[in-house]
Design a protein around this motif. Structure first.
Motif, PDB file in Angstrom:
ATOM      1  N   ALA A 169       0.836  -1.204   0.000  1.00  0.00           N
ATOM      2  CA  ALA A 169       0.000   0.000   0.000  1.00  0.00           C
ATOM      3  C   ALA A 169       0.873   1.258   0.000  1.00  0.00           C
ATOM      4  CB  ALA A 169      -0.932  -0.005   1.212  1.00  0.00           C
ATOM      5  N   ALA A 170       1.937   1.263   0.810  1.00  0.00           N
ATOM      6  CA  ALA A 170       2.821   2.426   0.872  1.00  0.00           C
ATOM      7  C   ALA A 170       3.496   2.681  -0.477  1.00  0.00           C
ATOM      8  CB  ALA A 170       3.867   2.223   1.970  1.00  0.00           C
ATOM      9  N   LEU A 171       3.848   1.619  -1.186  1.00  0.00           N
ATOM     10  CA  LEU A 171       4.446   1.783  -2.514  1.00  0.00           C
ATOM     11  C   LEU A 171       3.463   2.424  -3.491  1.00  0.00           C
ATOM     12  CD1 LEU A 171       6.507  -1.515  -2.875  1.00  0.00           C
ATOM     13  CD2 LEU A 171       7.407   0.818  -2.625  1.00  0.00           C
ATOM     14  N   GLY A 172       2.171   2.335  -3.183  1.00  0.00           N
ATOM     15  CA  GLY A 172       1.162   2.997  -4.002  1.00  0.00           C
ATOM     16  C   GLY A 172       1.206   4.510  -3.894  1.00  0.00           C
ATOM     17  N   LEU A 173       1.901   5.017  -2.877  1.00  0.00           N
ATOM     18  CA  LEU A 173       2.035   6.465  -2.711  1.00  0.00           C
ATOM     19  C   LEU A 173       3.066   7.057  -3.664  1.00  0.00           C
ATOM     20  CD1 LEU A 173       1.909   6.627   1.185  1.00  0.00           C
ATOM     21  CD2 LEU A 173       0.061   7.145  -0.433  1.00  0.00           C
ATOM     22  N   VAL A 174       3.954   6.198  -4.182  1.00  0.00           N
ATOM     23  CA  VAL A 174       4.903   6.663  -5.189  1.00  0.00           C
ATOM     24  C   VAL A 174       4.083   7.046  -6.417  1.00  0.00           C
ATOM     25  CG1 VAL A 174       6.845   6.002  -6.664  1.00  0.00           C
ATOM     26  CG2 VAL A 174       6.727   5.160  -4.293  1.00  0.00           C
ATOM     27  N   GLY A 191      -4.184   2.937 -20.410  1.00  0.00           N
ATOM     28  CA  GLY A 191      -4.847   2.846 -19.114  1.00  0.00           C
ATOM     29  C   GLY A 191      -4.172   2.038 -18.029  1.00  0.00           C
ATOM     30  N   VAL A 192      -3.055   1.389 -18.304  1.00  0.00           N
ATOM     31  CA  VAL A 192      -2.369   0.614 -17.275  1.00  0.00           C
ATOM     32  C   VAL A 192      -1.240   1.471 -16.712  1.00  0.00           C
ATOM     33  CG1 VAL A 192      -1.033  -1.478 -16.764  1.00  0.00           C
ATOM     34  CG2 VAL A 192      -2.923  -1.567 -18.404  1.00  0.00           C
ATOM     35  N   PRO A 193      -1.213   1.675 -15.378  1.00  0.00           N
ATOM     36  CA  PRO A 193      -0.181   2.536 -14.814  1.00  0.00           C
ATOM     37  C   PRO A 193       1.127   1.796 -14.541  1.00  0.00           C
ATOM     38  CG  PRO A 193      -1.677   1.855 -13.091  1.00  0.00           C
ATOM     39  CD  PRO A 193      -2.203   1.290 -14.381  1.00  0.00           C
ATOM     40  N   VAL A 227      -8.242  -3.570  -1.043  1.00  0.00           N
ATOM     41  CA  VAL A 227      -8.570  -2.825  -2.269  1.00  0.00           C
ATOM     42  C   VAL A 227     -10.002  -3.135  -2.688  1.00  0.00           C
ATOM     43  CG1 VAL A 227      -8.067  -2.648  -4.753  1.00  0.00           C
ATOM     44  CG2 VAL A 227      -6.186  -2.622  -3.089  1.00  0.00           C
ATOM     45  N   ALA A 228     -10.375  -4.413  -2.643  1.00  0.00           N
ATOM     46  CA  ALA A 228     -11.712  -4.838  -3.086  1.00  0.00           C
ATOM     47  C   ALA A 228     -12.819  -4.213  -2.245  1.00  0.00           C
ATOM     48  CB  ALA A 228     -11.816  -6.365  -3.042  1.00  0.00           C
ATOM     49  N   ILE A 229     -12.572  -4.032  -0.945  1.00  0.00           N
ATOM     50  CA  ILE A 229     -13.622  -3.430  -0.112  1.00  0.00           C
ATOM     51  C   ILE A 229     -13.671  -1.912  -0.250  1.00  0.00           C
ATOM     52  CG2 ILE A 229     -13.715  -5.331   1.530  1.00  0.00           C
ATOM     53  CD1 ILE A 229     -12.127  -3.601   3.506  1.00  0.00           C
ATOM     54  N   GLY A 230     -12.790  -1.371  -1.092  1.00  0.00           N
ATOM     55  CA  GLY A 230     -12.902   0.039  -1.431  1.00  0.00           C
ATOM     56  C   GLY A 230     -11.802   0.946  -0.923  1.00  0.00           C
ATOM     57  N   LEU A 231     -10.838   0.425  -0.184  1.00  0.00           N
ATOM     58  CA  LEU A 231      -9.757   1.294   0.274  1.00  0.00           C
ATOM     59  C   LEU A 231      -8.922   1.736  -0.930  1.00  0.00           C
ATOM     60  CD1 LEU A 231      -8.610  -0.464   3.567  1.00  0.00           C
ATOM     61  CD2 LEU A 231     -10.157   1.473   3.291  1.00  0.00           C
ATOM     62  N   PRO A 232      -8.602   3.019  -1.012  1.00  0.00           N
ATOM     63  CA  PRO A 232      -7.883   3.543  -2.182  1.00  0.00           C
ATOM     64  C   PRO A 232      -6.375   3.297  -2.084  1.00  0.00           C
ATOM     65  CG  PRO A 232      -8.379   5.324  -0.672  1.00  0.00           C
ATOM     66  CD  PRO A 232      -8.987   4.077  -0.077  1.00  0.00           C
ATOM     67  N   LEU A 233      -5.967   2.036  -2.126  1.00  0.00           N
ATOM     68  CA  LEU A 233      -4.576   1.669  -1.864  1.00  0.00           C
ATOM     69  C   LEU A 233      -3.733   1.463  -3.119  1.00  0.00           C
ATOM     70  CD1 LEU A 233      -5.157  -0.867   1.061  1.00  0.00           C
ATOM     71  CD2 LEU A 233      -4.604   1.583   1.192  1.00  0.00           C
ATOM     72  N   LEU A 234      -4.375   1.389  -4.264  1.00  0.00           N
ATOM     73  CA  LEU A 234      -3.598   1.244  -5.495  1.00  0.00           C
ATOM     74  C   LEU A 234      -2.998   2.592  -5.874  1.00  0.00           C
ATOM     75  CD1 LEU A 234      -5.980  -1.067  -7.531  1.00  0.00           C
ATOM     76  CD2 LEU A 234      -3.787  -1.691  -6.494  1.00  0.00           C
ATOM     77  N   ALA A 235      -1.940   2.564  -6.636  1.00  0.00           N
ATOM     78  CA  ALA A 235      -1.293   3.802  -7.070  1.00  0.00           C
ATOM     79  C   ALA A 235      -2.332   4.746  -7.670  1.00  0.00           C
ATOM     80  CB  ALA A 235      -0.202   3.486  -8.086  1.00  0.00           C
ATOM     81  N   GLY A 236      -2.265   5.986  -7.278  1.00  0.00           N
ATOM     82  CA  GLY A 236      -3.230   6.968  -7.749  1.00  0.00           C
ATOM     83  C   GLY A 236      -4.485   7.026  -6.911  1.00  0.00           C
ATOM     84  N   GLY A 237      -4.538   6.237  -5.825  1.00  0.00           N
ATOM     85  CA  GLY A 237      -5.683   6.275  -4.925  1.00  0.00           C
ATOM     86  C   GLY A 237      -6.884   5.504  -5.412  1.00  0.00           C
ATOM     87  N   ASN A 238      -6.670   4.462  -6.196  1.00  0.00           N
ATOM     88  CA  ASN A 238      -7.783   3.658  -6.688  1.00  0.00           C
ATOM     89  C   ASN A 238      -8.076   2.487  -5.767  1.00  0.00           C
ATOM     90  OD1 ASN A 238      -8.148   5.184  -9.081  1.00  0.00           O
ATOM     91  ND2 ASN A 238      -6.394   4.160  -9.973  1.00  0.00           N
TER      92      ASN A 238
END
Length: 190
Positions: free
Chosen positions: A20-25, A33-35, A66-77
């Motif tokens: 999750a922290a690496l998603g902040l990069v 569309g693929v980051p 992520v599936a339950i909705g936490l915005p943990l993917l890169a870009g806050g998805n």
């Protein structure tokens, strides 16, 4: 035994948080569309450091959040929709990739750990991830596999660098704190 179980649970949670922290990069989203993100390095390290079962568990925990909705993917998805997006195949591959990487590191004790972990990261973190990702892209974008493979090839230089980093980091951690590299210890009895 009880203390070991708690330690392993803590490692799984820690590595889910690390992904999750690496998603902040900051991510770089490509035209299709693929980051490009740092999170795949986390997937590789889950396998090389935690091993097959715990590595896959850490990634599954992350994907559950992520599936339950936490915005943990890169870009806050986050949310279920990301699994049906152009990146969905890549995301679905992550637990399998971590498992394969960990399995290789657990089983292969010849050669340097940096080399074994780096090669395992290439096999699981690039080849396996790309197979799932390219199929997912093909389905969502309605393009043939070859077109999607060519599009995905843009990720290759960065992913090779991540595999090298995963190998070197795993080796460095093993030298500094051997007990922290669980992939080199007895597998958990779950």
């Amino acid at each position: 035994m009880h203390n070991n179980t708690e330690k392993h649970i803590a490692y799984v949670a820690l590595f889910a948080a690390f992904i999750a922290a690496l998603g902040l990069v900051p991510k770089l989203t490509l035209g299709f569309g693929v980051p490009i993100t740092a999170q795949t390095l986390g997937i590789m390290l889950c396998g090389t450091i935690l091993g097959a079962k715990r590595g896959a568990q850490a990634v599954l925990l992350f994907l559950l959040l992520v599936a339950i909705g936490l915005p943990l993917l890169a870009g806050g998805n986050g949310g279920l929709g990301v699994f049906f997006s152009v990146s969905g195949g890549f995301l679905l591959s992550w637990p399998i990739a971590a498992f394969i990487i960990g399995w290789i590191v657990e089983k292969c004790h010849t050669g340097s750990l940096a080399l074994v972990a780096g090669l395992a990261s290439v096999i699981g973190g690039i080849i396996v991830v790309y197979i799932f990702g390219i199929v997912g892209m093909s389905i969502v974008l309605k393009k043939n596999l070859w077109e999607c493979a060519i599009m995905a090839s843009i990720f290759l230089p960065g992913d090779i660098i991540k595999a090298i980093i995963a190998g070197l980091l795993t080796s460095s951690i093993a030298k500094a704190r051997p007990s922290s590299v669980l992939s080199r210890q007895q597998p958990p009895q779950l």
